[in-house]
Motif scaffolding. Structure first.
Motif, PDB file in Angstrom:
ATOM      1  N   MET A   1      49.297  30.118  32.463  1.00  0.00           N
ATOM      2  CA  MET A   1      48.103  29.868  33.229  1.00  0.00           C
ATOM      3  C   MET A   1      46.988  30.749  32.709  1.00  0.00           C
ATOM      4  O   MET A   1      47.180  31.916  32.423  1.00  0.00           O
ATOM      5  N   SER A   2      45.821  30.184  32.622  1.00  0.00           N
ATOM      6  CA  SER A   2      44.662  30.907  32.126  1.00  0.00           C
ATOM      7  C   SER A   2      44.110  31.837  33.198  1.00  0.00           C
ATOM      8  O   SER A   2      44.042  31.499  34.370  1.00  0.00           O
ATOM      9  N   GLY A   3      43.697  33.016  32.807  1.00  0.00           N
ATOM     10  CA  GLY A   3      43.065  33.941  33.726  1.00  0.00           C
ATOM     11  C   GLY A   3      41.631  33.565  34.028  1.00  0.00           C
ATOM     12  O   GLY A   3      40.976  34.179  34.843  1.00  0.00           O
ATOM     13  N   ARG A   4      41.122  32.535  33.386  1.00  0.00           N
ATOM     14  CA  ARG A   4      39.731  32.113  33.548  1.00  0.00           C
ATOM     15  C   ARG A   4      39.595  30.754  34.216  1.00  0.00           C
ATOM     16  O   ARG A   4      38.607  30.078  34.033  1.00  0.00           O
ATOM     17  N   HIS A  25      35.269  40.032  37.936  1.00  0.00           N
ATOM     18  CA  HIS A  25      36.279  39.016  37.666  1.00  0.00           C
ATOM     19  C   HIS A  25      36.673  38.267  38.943  1.00  0.00           C
ATOM     20  O   HIS A  25      36.981  38.873  39.960  1.00  0.00           O
ATOM     21  N   GLY A  26      36.650  36.946  38.880  1.00  0.00           N
ATOM     22  CA  GLY A  26      37.063  36.123  40.007  1.00  0.00           C
ATOM     23  C   GLY A  26      36.007  35.888  41.055  1.00  0.00           C
ATOM     24  O   GLY A  26      36.264  35.239  42.055  1.00  0.00           O
ATOM     25  N   ALA A  27      34.804  36.427  40.869  1.00  0.00           N
ATOM     26  CA  ALA A  27      33.733  36.271  41.852  1.00  0.00           C
ATOM     27  C   ALA A  27      32.864  35.068  41.485  1.00  0.00           C
ATOM     28  O   ALA A  27      32.512  34.870  40.324  1.00  0.00           O
ATOM     29  N   TRP A  28      32.537  34.260  42.492  1.00  0.00           N
ATOM     30  CA  TRP A  28      31.760  33.041  42.299  1.00  0.00           C
ATOM     31  C   TRP A  28      30.658  32.966  43.329  1.00  0.00           C
ATOM     32  O   TRP A  28      30.753  33.532  44.407  1.00  0.00           O
ATOM     33  N   SER A  40      41.574  35.080  43.548  1.00  0.00           N
ATOM     34  CA  SER A  40      42.542  35.859  42.782  1.00  0.00           C
ATOM     35  C   SER A  40      43.932  35.240  42.935  1.00  0.00           C
ATOM     36  O   SER A  40      44.241  34.617  43.950  1.00  0.00           O
ATOM     37  N   PHE A  41      44.742  35.424  41.934  1.00  0.00           N
ATOM     38  CA  PHE A  41      46.120  34.963  41.938  1.00  0.00           C
ATOM     39  C   PHE A  41      46.973  36.096  42.484  1.00  0.00           C
ATOM     40  O   PHE A  41      46.959  37.206  41.954  1.00  0.00           O
TER      41      PHE A  41
END
Length: 59
Positions: A1-4, A25-28, A40-41
């Motif tokens: 799985m891609s981290g992006r 990272h992970g903020a939208w 986040s995963f």
């Protein structure tokens, strides 16, 4: 799985006007409802999930 991996819809309003946030990272950010959120995963479950999705009953 891609981290992006990117979300396709805002979890609040359902709109597709999303862009990465400068908050990290992970903020939208959603341009439609002006909300910011983070994805986040958490990890894999240790056992299969059971419940109403697999033929169980619902209340």
């Amino acid at each position: 799985m891609s981290g992006r991996a990117a979300p396709f819809h805002c979890p609040y309003c359902g709109d597709e006007d999303l862009r990465p946030s400068e908050e990290g990272h992970g903020a939208w950010e959603c341009g439609s409802c002006a909300r910011a959120f983070r994805l986040s995963f958490l990890g894999l479950l240790s056992r299969p999930r059971t419940g109403h999705h697999e033929g169980g009953t619902t209340a």
